[in-house]
Write an enzyme that holds these catalytic residues in place. Structure first.
Site, short mmCIF file in Angstrom:
data_model
loop_
_atom_site.label_atom_id
_atom_site.label_comp_id
_atom_site.label_asym_id
_atom_site.label_seq_id
_atom_site.Cartn_x
_atom_site.Cartn_y
_atom_site.Cartn_z
N ALA A 185 0.86 -1.20 0.00
CA ALA A 185 0.00 0.00 0.00
C ALA A 185 0.88 1.24 0.00
O ALA A 185 0.76 2.12 0.84
CB ALA A 185 -0.92 -0.01 1.22
N ARG A 275 10.97 -0.68 -5.86
CA ARG A 275 11.75 -0.88 -7.09
C ARG A 275 13.24 -1.01 -6.75
O ARG A 275 13.68 -0.50 -5.73
CB ARG A 275 11.51 0.29 -8.05
CG ARG A 275 10.05 0.38 -8.49
CD ARG A 275 9.79 1.61 -9.36
NE ARG A 275 10.55 1.65 -10.58
CZ ARG A 275 10.18 1.06 -11.73
NH1 ARG A 275 9.04 0.40 -11.81
NH2 ARG A 275 10.94 1.15 -12.82
N HIS A 447 -8.74 35.43 -4.05
CA HIS A 447 -9.93 34.82 -3.47
C HIS A 447 -10.98 34.64 -4.55
O HIS A 447 -11.19 35.56 -5.33
CB HIS A 447 -10.50 35.71 -2.36
CG HIS A 447 -11.78 35.16 -1.78
ND1 HIS A 447 -11.77 34.07 -0.93
CD2 HIS A 447 -13.07 35.53 -1.97
CE1 HIS A 447 -13.03 33.80 -0.59
NE2 HIS A 447 -13.83 34.65 -1.22
#
Ligand code: FAD
Ligand code: NAD
Length: 473
Positions: A185, A275, A447
Site C-alpha cells: 500500500a 523498485r 480569493h
C-alpha cells in the site's frame, strides 16, 4: 570520442543529455528500449510505463467516477454512463507516444546523438553498445549512468504477465478486474488501486507494515486512510503474503494477518512493493564502480562515483525514486562537467501521491523534527473552511505548515486535499528562498482559491488564521 555518453534515456538521462548539449558538449545517449521502427524509445519508466500513463488513467478514471457518482449533485443527470476501456487505453497510449516523440524531437533539435542498444560500462571510460546486429565500443571523457530501476519481484508472488503483474501490467488491463488484489500500500498501490477502484474493481490492498504511509505526516496519514477506505480501498495493514497460486483466470492469495492465515481469490494481483536499481549488465567486471548493499551505485552529493569522470543519477542512486529528483541530478552533473558549481538541494525534494484528493509534502514532518530535537510550531487549515474548496465540492483534507519556533523559518509543508501537488510547490518556492511562515501570511492570495488554505495555515502557525475559530493573538 564524445565529451559525454549517457546510458539510459529516462528523465534523469535524457534531461542530462539535453543540458550537456546546451552547454556545447558533444553527447550521445544510449537507450535499450526501441520503438517499432527500431529507434530508441526515449523517456524511460516515467514517460512509458510510470508517471505519465498512470496520470492519464488517474484522470480518465476520475472523470468516469464523477460522471457516475458526483455530477448529479450539481444537477447534471447523465443517465447510464458506459465505460470504453479500450478508448481509455488508446488515449493513454497517445499521450505517451506524443511525449516520447517529443523527447526524440528535442534530441534532434539539440544535436544529441541517439544510440539504440544496451550500454555497458567498461574500464577506462569506454562503453560497449550491443543491439541485435552488432557490438560496438565508444569512448567518452565523461560517462553518466542513468539506467533507472525496475519493480521488485517477491518469491511468494512471482509475476506471470497475466494474473500476477507489476505496475506496467496494471496499466494495460483490457477489462476491469472484478476483484483486484494489490501487494503493497505504497505510492503505486494507492494510485493504481484508485484507478481500478473508480472503474469498478473491488480492491484489497495487503501491506506488510503495521503503519500506513509511514513517510507521511501522522495525522494526515490517518485522514488519508479514512478517506481512501471510504472511497472503497480495503487497506489491510500488517499482512504478509505467503503464497499466490495461479488458477484458471484468477489467483489465490494466502496471507498472514494478526497471526492467522487468510485466503482471498482475485481476478488480478498487482505486486508493487518497491523498485530496485537497474545495475545488472550495466557495469563490466573489470570496472571499479562501487555499489552499496542494495545495489545502488555509490555517489557523493554531486553524483560523482568513485571513478573520476563517471557519474550516476536518478533511480540508480540513493534518495527518493522520483522523476524530478533524477532530472535535477542530470542537470547538476551536466553543469558540473561544464565547469559550473551547481548543487541539488536534497532537503527540498517534493513528494506527491496523485490520488483524489492528492497528497503532497516537502521538508520535514513532525516526527523528524521531534527526533532532531527542533523546537517547532504548527499551523493547520482544513479545506472544509475554504470557500473555493466547498464551491468545487473538494473539501476533504487540510494543509499543515511547520515552522521553527524561534526564527519562524518554514521547515515543512504537508497537504492532503485539492491540487495538493500544485499547492506544495508554492510553499516549496517560499522555502527555497528561506521564507518564514509570516512571509506567506503577509502575501496576498487570490480569493477564492484553494491556495488560500496554504495562506491560512501559515497564518495559523502564528496564531492568527482568519477563517478558523482558534485565533490566539
Ligand atoms: P528510468 O526512467 O527508469 O529510465 C532508465 C532508462 O534506461 C530506461 O529507459 C531503460 O530502458 C534504460 N536502460 C536501462 N539499462 C540500460 C542499459 N544498460 N543500456 C541502455 N539503456 C538502459 N515519479 C515521479 O516523480 N512522479 C510520478 O508521478 C511517478 N509516477 C510513477 C508511476 C509508476 C507506475 C512508476 C513505476 C514510477 C513512477 N515514478 C514517478 C517514478 C519515476 O518513473 C522514476 O523515478 C523515474 O522514471 C526515474 O528516472 P531515471 O531516468 O532514473 O530512470
Ligand atoms: P513504495 O516504496 O512506495 O511502496 C511499497 C510498499 O510495499 C511499502 O508500503 C512497503 O512497506 C510494502 N511492502 C514491501 N514489501 C512487502 C511485502 N512483501 N508484502 C506487502 N507489502 C510490502 O513503492 P512502490 O509503490 O512500488 O513505488 C516504487 C517507487 O516508484 C517509489 O519509490 C515511488 O517514489 C515511485 N513512484 C512515485 C510516484 C509519485 O511520485 N507519485 C508514483 C508511483 C511510483
Amino acid at each position: 570520442m564524445y565529451d559525454v555518453v549517457v546510458i539510459g534515456g529516462g528523465p534523469a538521462g535524457y534531461v542530462s543529455a539535453i543540458r550537456c548539449a546546451q552547454l556545447g558538449l558533444s553527447v550521445a545517449c544510449i537507450e535499450s528500449m526501441k520503438d517499432d521502427a527500431g529507434n530508441s524509445k526515449l523517456g524511460g519508466t516515467c514517460l512509458n510505463v510510470g508517471c505519465i500513463p498512470s496520470k492519464a488513467l488517474l484522470d480518465s478514471s476520475q472523470r468516469f467516477y464523477e460522471a457516475n457518482n458526483d455530477l448529479n449533485k450539481h444537477g447534471i443527470n447523465l443517465g447510464e454512463v458506459e465505460l470504453d476501456i479500450s478508448a481509455m487505453m488508446t488515449r493513454k497510449n497517445k499521450v505517451v507516444s506524443q511525449l516520447t516523440a517529443g523527447v526524440s524531437g528535442l534530441f534532434k533539435a539539440n544535436k544529441v546523438v541517439s544510440i539504440q542498444g544496451h550500454g555497458k560500462l567498461l574500464s577506462g571510460k569506454r562503453v560497449e553498445v550491443t543491439n541485435n546486429d552488432s557490438t560496438d565500443v565508444i569512448e567518452a571523457k565523461n560517462i553518466i549512468l542513468a539506467s533507472g530501476s525496475k519493480p521488485i519481484e517477491i518469491d511468494s508472488a512471482k509475476f506471470n504477465e497475466d494474473t500476477i503483474v507489476d505496475s506496467t501490467g496494471a496499466l494495460e488491463f483490457s477489462d476491469v478486474p472484478k476483484k483486484l488484489g494489490i501487494i503493497g500500500a505504497g505510492v503505486i498501490g494507492l494510485e493504481l488501486g484508485s484507478v481500478w477502484s473508480r472503474l469498478g474493481s473491488e480492491v484489497y490492498m495487503l501491506e506488510a507494515l503495521p503503519e500506513f504511509l509511514p513517510m507521511v505526516d501522522k495525522k494526515i496519514a490517518k485522514d488519508i486512510f479514512k478517506e481512501f477506505s471510504k472511497q472503497g480501498l480495503n487497506i489491510k495493514l500488517g499482512c504478509m503474503v505467503t503464497s499466490a497460486k495461479s488458477l484458471k483466470n484468477c489467483v489465490e492469495v494466502e496471507y498472514e494477518e494478526n497471526g492467522s492465515t487468510q485466503n482471498e481469490v482475485f481476478d488480478k494481483l498487482i505486486v508493487c512493493v518497491g523498485r530496485i536499481p537497474n545495475t545488472s549488465e550495466l557495469i563490466s567486471d573489470d570496472s571499479d564502480i562501487q555499489l552499496d548493499d542494495k545495489g545502488f551505485v555509490e555517489v557523493d552529493e554531486f553524483c560523482q562515483t568513485n571513478e573520476s569522470g563517471v557519474w550516476a543519477i536518478g533511480d540508480l542512486v540513493r534518495g527518493p525514486m522520483l522523476a524530478h529528483k533524477g532530472s535535477e541530478e542530470g542537470i547538476m552533473v551536466a553543469e558540473r562537467i561544464a565547469g559550473k558549481k551547481t548543487v541539488v538541494n536534497y532537503n527540498l525534494v517534493p513528494s506527491v501521491i496523485y490520488t483524489h484528493p492528492e497528497v503532497a509534502w516537502v521538508g520535514k514532518n513532525e516526527e523528524e523534527l521531534k527526533a532532531e530535537k527542533v523546537d517547532y510550531k504548527t499551523g493547520s487549515f482544513p479545506f472544509a473552511a475554504s470557500g473555493r474548496a466547498l464551491a468545487t465540492d473538494e473539501s476533504v483534507g487540510s494543509v499543515k505548515v511547520l515552522a521553527d519556533k524561534k526564527t519562524d523559518t518554514i521547515l515543512g509543508i504537508h497537504i492532503f486535499g485539492p491540487s495538493a501537488a500544485e499547492l506544495v510547490q508554492q510553499g516549496l518556492i517560499a522555502m527555497e528562498f528561506g521564507s518564514s511562515s509570516e512571509d506567506i501570511g503577509l502575501t496576498m492570495f487570490s480569493h477564492p482559491t484553494v491556495s488560500e488554505a496554504l495562506h491560512e495555515a501559515a497564518l495559523a502557525a502564528n496564531g492568527h488564521a482568519i477563517h478558523i475559530g482558534n485565533r490566539k493573538k
